[in-house]
Scaffold this motif. Structure first.
Motif, PDB file in Angstrom:
ATOM      1  N   PRO A  53       0.815  -1.229   0.000  1.00 43.70           N
ATOM      2  CA  PRO A  53       0.000   0.000   0.000  1.00 43.70           C
ATOM      3  C   PRO A  53       0.846   1.276   0.000  1.00 43.70           C
ATOM      4  CG  PRO A  53      -0.810  -1.568   1.629  1.00 43.70           C
ATOM      5  CD  PRO A  53       0.517  -2.081   1.165  1.00 43.70           C
ATOM      6  N   GLU A  54       1.955   1.261   0.740  1.00 38.27           N
ATOM      7  CA  GLU A  54       2.829   2.430   0.781  1.00 38.27           C
ATOM      8  C   GLU A  54       3.537   2.617  -0.556  1.00 38.27           C
ATOM      9  OE1 GLU A  54       6.636   4.175   3.334  1.00 38.27           O
ATOM     10  OE2 GLU A  54       5.666   2.302   3.920  1.00 38.27           O
ATOM     11  N   LYS A  55       3.960   1.512  -1.132  1.00 37.12           N
ATOM     12  CA  LYS A  55       4.696   1.551  -2.399  1.00 37.12           C
ATOM     13  C   LYS A  55       3.859   2.186  -3.505  1.00 37.12           C
ATOM     14  CE  LYS A  55       7.423  -1.643  -5.248  1.00 37.12           C
ATOM     15  NZ  LYS A  55       7.884  -3.046  -5.374  1.00 37.12           N
ATOM     16  N   TYR A  56       2.565   1.843  -3.541  1.00 43.27           N
ATOM     17  CA  TYR A  56       1.682   2.321  -4.604  1.00 43.27           C
ATOM     18  C   TYR A  56       0.717   3.407  -4.141  1.00 43.27           C
ATOM     19  CZ  TYR A  56       3.565  -1.650  -7.128  1.00 43.27           C
ATOM     20  OH  TYR A  56       4.414  -2.541  -7.740  1.00 43.27           O
ATOM     21  N   ASP A  57       0.945   3.928  -2.938  1.00 42.95           N
ATOM     22  CA  ASP A  57       0.155   5.040  -2.395  1.00 42.95           C
ATOM     23  C   ASP A  57      -1.348   4.783  -2.537  1.00 42.95           C
ATOM     24  OD1 ASP A  57      -0.374   7.405  -1.151  1.00 42.95           O
ATOM     25  OD2 ASP A  57       0.085   8.685  -2.865  1.00 42.95           O
ATOM     26  N   ILE A  58      -1.784   3.681  -1.984  1.00 40.33           N
ATOM     27  CA  ILE A  58      -3.194   3.302  -2.076  1.00 40.33           C
ATOM     28  C   ILE A  58      -3.624   2.663  -0.754  1.00 40.33           C
ATOM     29  CG2 ILE A  58      -2.665   1.034  -3.084  1.00 40.33           C
ATOM     30  CD1 ILE A  58      -5.222   1.355  -4.793  1.00 40.33           C
ATOM     31  N   GLY A  59      -4.852   2.961  -0.345  1.00 39.09           N
ATOM     32  CA  GLY A  59      -5.366   2.401   0.899  1.00 39.09           C
ATOM     33  C   GLY A  59      -5.628   0.911   0.781  1.00 39.09           C
ATOM     34  N   LYS A  60      -5.728   0.251   1.927  1.00 39.76           N
ATOM     35  CA  LYS A  60      -5.917  -1.206   1.918  1.00 39.76           C
ATOM     36  C   LYS A  60      -7.266  -1.588   1.288  1.00 39.76           C
ATOM     37  CE  LYS A  60      -4.916  -1.623   6.404  1.00 39.76           C
ATOM     38  NZ  LYS A  60      -4.208  -0.364   6.771  1.00 39.76           N
ATOM     39  N   ARG A  61      -8.311  -0.839   1.584  1.00 37.17           N
ATOM     40  CA  ARG A  61      -9.628  -1.172   1.016  1.00 37.17           C
ATOM     41  C   ARG A  61      -9.662  -0.988  -0.502  1.00 37.17           C
ATOM     42  NH1 ARG A  61     -13.807   1.842  -0.447  1.00 37.17           N
ATOM     43  NH2 ARG A  61     -15.886   0.881  -0.539  1.00 37.17           N
ATOM     44  N   PRO A  62      -9.266   0.205  -1.044  1.00 36.29           N
ATOM     45  CA  PRO A  62      -9.274   0.344  -2.511  1.00 36.29           C
ATOM     46  C   PRO A  62      -8.319  -0.621  -3.200  1.00 36.29           C
ATOM     47  CG  PRO A  62      -8.333   2.301  -1.454  1.00 36.29           C
ATOM     48  CD  PRO A  62      -8.957   1.487  -0.379  1.00 36.29           C
ATOM     49  N   LEU A  63      -7.214  -0.957  -2.553  1.00 32.36           N
ATOM     50  CA  LEU A  63      -6.292  -1.928  -3.134  1.00 32.36           C
ATOM     51  C   LEU A  63      -6.973  -3.276  -3.280  1.00 32.36           C
ATOM     52  CD1 LEU A  63      -3.548  -2.956  -4.100  1.00 32.36           C
ATOM     53  CD2 LEU A  63      -2.862  -3.187  -1.695  1.00 32.36           C
ATOM     54  N   ASP A 105       6.667  -5.947  -9.597  1.00 28.31           N
ATOM     55  CA  ASP A 105       6.513  -5.381 -10.936  1.00 28.31           C
ATOM     56  C   ASP A 105       5.475  -4.259 -10.954  1.00 28.31           C
ATOM     57  OD1 ASP A 105       6.224  -4.856 -13.598  1.00 28.31           O
ATOM     58  OD2 ASP A 105       5.791  -6.902 -14.223  1.00 28.31           O
ATOM     59  N   PRO A 106       5.923  -2.995 -10.914  1.00 28.54           N
ATOM     60  CA  PRO A 106       4.983  -1.872 -10.965  1.00 28.54           C
ATOM     61  C   PRO A 106       4.110  -1.892 -12.218  1.00 28.54           C
ATOM     62  CG  PRO A 106       7.145  -1.117 -10.275  1.00 28.54           C
ATOM     63  CD  PRO A 106       7.305  -2.549 -10.705  1.00 28.54           C
ATOM     64  N   TYR A 107       4.660  -2.369 -13.325  1.00 32.10           N
ATOM     65  CA  TYR A 107       3.860  -2.400 -14.558  1.00 32.10           C
ATOM     66  C   TYR A 107       2.708  -3.387 -14.426  1.00 32.10           C
ATOM     67  CZ  TYR A 107       2.559  -2.901 -19.445  1.00 32.10           C
ATOM     68  OH  TYR A 107       1.855  -2.942 -20.615  1.00 32.10           O
ATOM     69  N   CYS A 108       2.942  -4.501 -13.765  1.00 26.05           N
ATOM     70  CA  CYS A 108       1.875  -5.470 -13.509  1.00 26.05           C
ATOM     71  C   CYS A 108       0.762  -4.813 -12.702  1.00 26.05           C
ATOM     72  CB  CYS A 108       2.443  -6.681 -12.767  1.00 26.05           C
ATOM     73  SG  CYS A 108       1.196  -7.889 -12.246  1.00 26.05           S
ATOM     74  N   PHE A 109       1.140  -4.056 -11.671  1.00 28.79           N
ATOM     75  CA  PHE A 109       0.132  -3.378 -10.863  1.00 28.79           C
ATOM     76  C   PHE A 109      -0.588  -2.297 -11.670  1.00 28.79           C
ATOM     77  CE2 PHE A 109      -1.186   0.055  -7.968  1.00 28.79           C
ATOM     78  CZ  PHE A 109      -2.136  -0.645  -7.241  1.00 28.79           C
ATOM     79  N   LEU A 110       0.165  -1.573 -12.507  1.00 35.98           N
ATOM     80  CA  LEU A 110      -0.432  -0.504 -13.300  1.00 35.98           C
ATOM     81  C   LEU A 110      -1.520  -1.039 -14.228  1.00 35.98           C
ATOM     82  CD1 LEU A 110      -0.373   2.508 -13.975  1.00 35.98           C
ATOM     83  CD2 LEU A 110       1.318   1.993 -15.745  1.00 35.98           C
ATOM     84  N   LYS A 111      -1.280  -2.193 -14.837  1.00 38.47           N
ATOM     85  CA  LYS A 111      -2.286  -2.790 -15.725  1.00 38.47           C
ATOM     86  C   LYS A 111      -3.560  -3.131 -14.951  1.00 38.47           C
ATOM     87  CE  LYS A 111       0.403  -6.018 -17.461  1.00 38.47           C
ATOM     88  NZ  LYS A 111       0.836  -7.175 -18.293  1.00 38.47           N
ATOM     89  N   ILE A 112      -3.403  -3.673 -13.752  1.00 35.60           N
ATOM     90  CA  ILE A 112      -4.563  -4.021 -12.921  1.00 35.60           C
ATOM     91  C   ILE A 112      -5.282  -2.756 -12.468  1.00 35.60           C
ATOM     92  CG2 ILE A 112      -5.287  -5.087 -10.755  1.00 35.60           C
ATOM     93  CD1 ILE A 112      -2.886  -6.996 -11.071  1.00 35.60           C
ATOM     94  N   LEU A 113      -4.499  -1.749 -12.082  1.00 31.27           N
ATOM     95  CA  LEU A 113      -5.078  -0.478 -11.621  1.00 31.27           C
ATOM     96  C   LEU A 113      -5.895   0.181 -12.726  1.00 31.27           C
ATOM     97  CD1 LEU A 113      -5.142   1.677  -9.324  1.00 31.27           C
ATOM     98  CD2 LEU A 113      -3.144   2.712 -10.427  1.00 31.27           C
ATOM     99  N   ASP A 114      -5.343   0.234 -13.939  1.00 27.64           N
ATOM    100  CA  ASP A 114      -6.056   0.854 -15.060  1.00 27.64           C
ATOM    101  C   ASP A 114      -7.313   0.060 -15.426  1.00 27.64           C
ATOM    102  OD1 ASP A 114      -4.321   2.956 -15.261  1.00 27.64           O
ATOM    103  OD2 ASP A 114      -3.174   2.143 -16.936  1.00 27.64           O
ATOM    104  N   LYS A 115      -7.211  -1.244 -15.363  1.00 25.14           N
ATOM    105  CA  LYS A 115      -8.342  -2.093 -15.732  1.00 25.14           C
ATOM    106  C   LYS A 115      -9.523  -1.893 -14.792  1.00 25.14           C
ATOM    107  CE  LYS A 115      -9.638  -6.961 -16.354  1.00 25.14           C
ATOM    108  NZ  LYS A 115      -9.150  -8.361 -16.283  1.00 25.14           N
ATOM    109  N   ASN A 116      -9.238  -1.686 -13.509  1.00 28.84           N
ATOM    110  CA  ASN A 116     -10.308  -1.623 -12.502  1.00 28.84           C
ATOM    111  C   ASN A 116     -10.466  -0.238 -11.881  1.00 28.84           C
ATOM    112  OD1 ASN A 116     -10.899  -4.433 -12.719  1.00 28.84           O
ATOM    113  ND2 ASN A 116      -9.062  -4.859 -11.531  1.00 28.84           N
TER     114      ASN A 116
END
Length: 327
Positions: free
Chosen positions: A82-92, A126-137
């Motif tokens: 959560p700290e790495k990607y600056d996102i709360g636990k619930r939205p993550l 892999d930040p790119y892996c997370f970015l794809k999931i973030l953009d998708k949802n």
């Protein structure tokens, strides 16, 4: 560990204690887990005494060794996400397609399943892996949460970027005869293969799908006067400014691609998905300033590395040779 006194049942009073260690095996979820257990003993009678802090440390180590034995992501890594990607636990948790409290349970110490652990390990590495999931949802969370997390994720992907002018100068210094067209293609291949091998970007800049292939606009302006002539009078570059990974990619791209003319490399790029997908139905001879999305470059070159079974950047030559033979 705090120096506190504990109650000894044999001495019937508060006492100091000493801590010893021994290797222990305990069964956890049908797995025999070996770990080093800490045991507290009364400093007066030597009997074992209960210390809450030590008990918690033993439980943490037991679960940690269980994770290692079963290839489960560590609790420390989970708590960094959560700290790495600056996102709360619930939205993550929502972005990952889980129940609202699922990630929170893992954050608090609950052990994830193999499948959930693998996903967490992937996005941790892999930040790119997370970015794809973030953009998708992204529609599942607020715009504020999405924008904050995307900014943090992009920062991770760009943290090792190098100035495009410095990279250009290095390529030019390593080649005796190179035209602006060849330079553009070398930059494009360096960007693509750096991501494919190291999951990050070498350059912050976007390239555009011009008639003659991918082009970095600022670099084009800098060397436009040379047209199809060789570029001269290049500033020297201290290669120590590059990381070993960056230099490895640059050197192998130069070796593999800069031996071909700009027109040959243009032909390569016209047969590659990032260029022709960006241009769509636009005829090859019609000008365009459409930006080639970095995700297209990421996907294409990742597939290239897999297809050619590249183990390290020296294998880039396999692709260049194949493209030349089959052009």
């Amino acid at each position: 560990m705090k120096e506190t006194m504990v109650f000894c049942e044999k001495c019937r009073k508060l006492v100091n204690y000493n801590v010893n260690e021994k290797e222990t095996t305990r069964k956890l979820k049908d797995t025999n887990v070996k770990f080093v257990e800490k045991i507290a003993h009364c400093s007066e009678c030597g009997c074992e005494v209960y210390v809450d802090e030590i008990n918690n440390m033993n439980l943490d180590e037991l679960y940690n060794q269980f994770r290692i034995a079963n290839d489960i992501i560590t609790l420390d890594k989970i708590r960094q996400i959560p700290e790495k990607y600056d996102i709360g636990k619930r939205p993550l948790s929502i972005v990952l397609g889980w129940g609202e409290q699922t990630f929170t349970r893992y954050y608090d110490g609950y052990i994830p399943t193999q499948n959930y652990s693998k996903l967490l390990e992937n996005i941790y590495n892999d930040p790119y892996c997370f970015l794809k999931i973030l953009d998708k949802n992204k529609c599942q969370i607020s715009n504020v949460a999405y924008n904050k997390s995307r900014k943090a994720t992009e920062s991770l992907m760009y943290q090792y970027c190098v100035s495009i002018d410095v990279v250009s100068n290095y390529i030019l210094n390593q080649c005796n005869d190179i035209t602006p067209l060849t330079l553009q293609k070398a930059l494009y291949y360096a960007q693509g293969f750096y991501f494919a091998f190291f999951n990050g970007f070498l350059l912050k800049e976007n390239c555009e799908a011009w008639v003659h292939g991918p082009v970095y606009r600022d670099v084009y302006k800098r060397y436009a006067d040379y047209k199809y002539e060789y570029i001269e009078e290049i500033e020297p570059v201290d290669s120590s400014i590059f990381t070993p990974k960056q230099k490895m990619i640059l050197d192998n791209v130069i070796k593999s691609f800069c031996c071909y003319s700009g027109k040959v490399l243009e032909g390569f790029t016209h047969n590659e998905a990032p260029w022709y997908k960006t241009r769509g139905d636009l005829p090859n001879d019609v000008a365009s300033n459409k930006v080639i999305d970095k995700s297209l470059i990421c996907e294409y070159f990742t597939n290239v590395v897999e297809k050619y079974k590249m183990l390290n950047p020296s294998d880039i030559s396999k692709y260049a040779t194949d493209m030349f033979i089959n052009r």
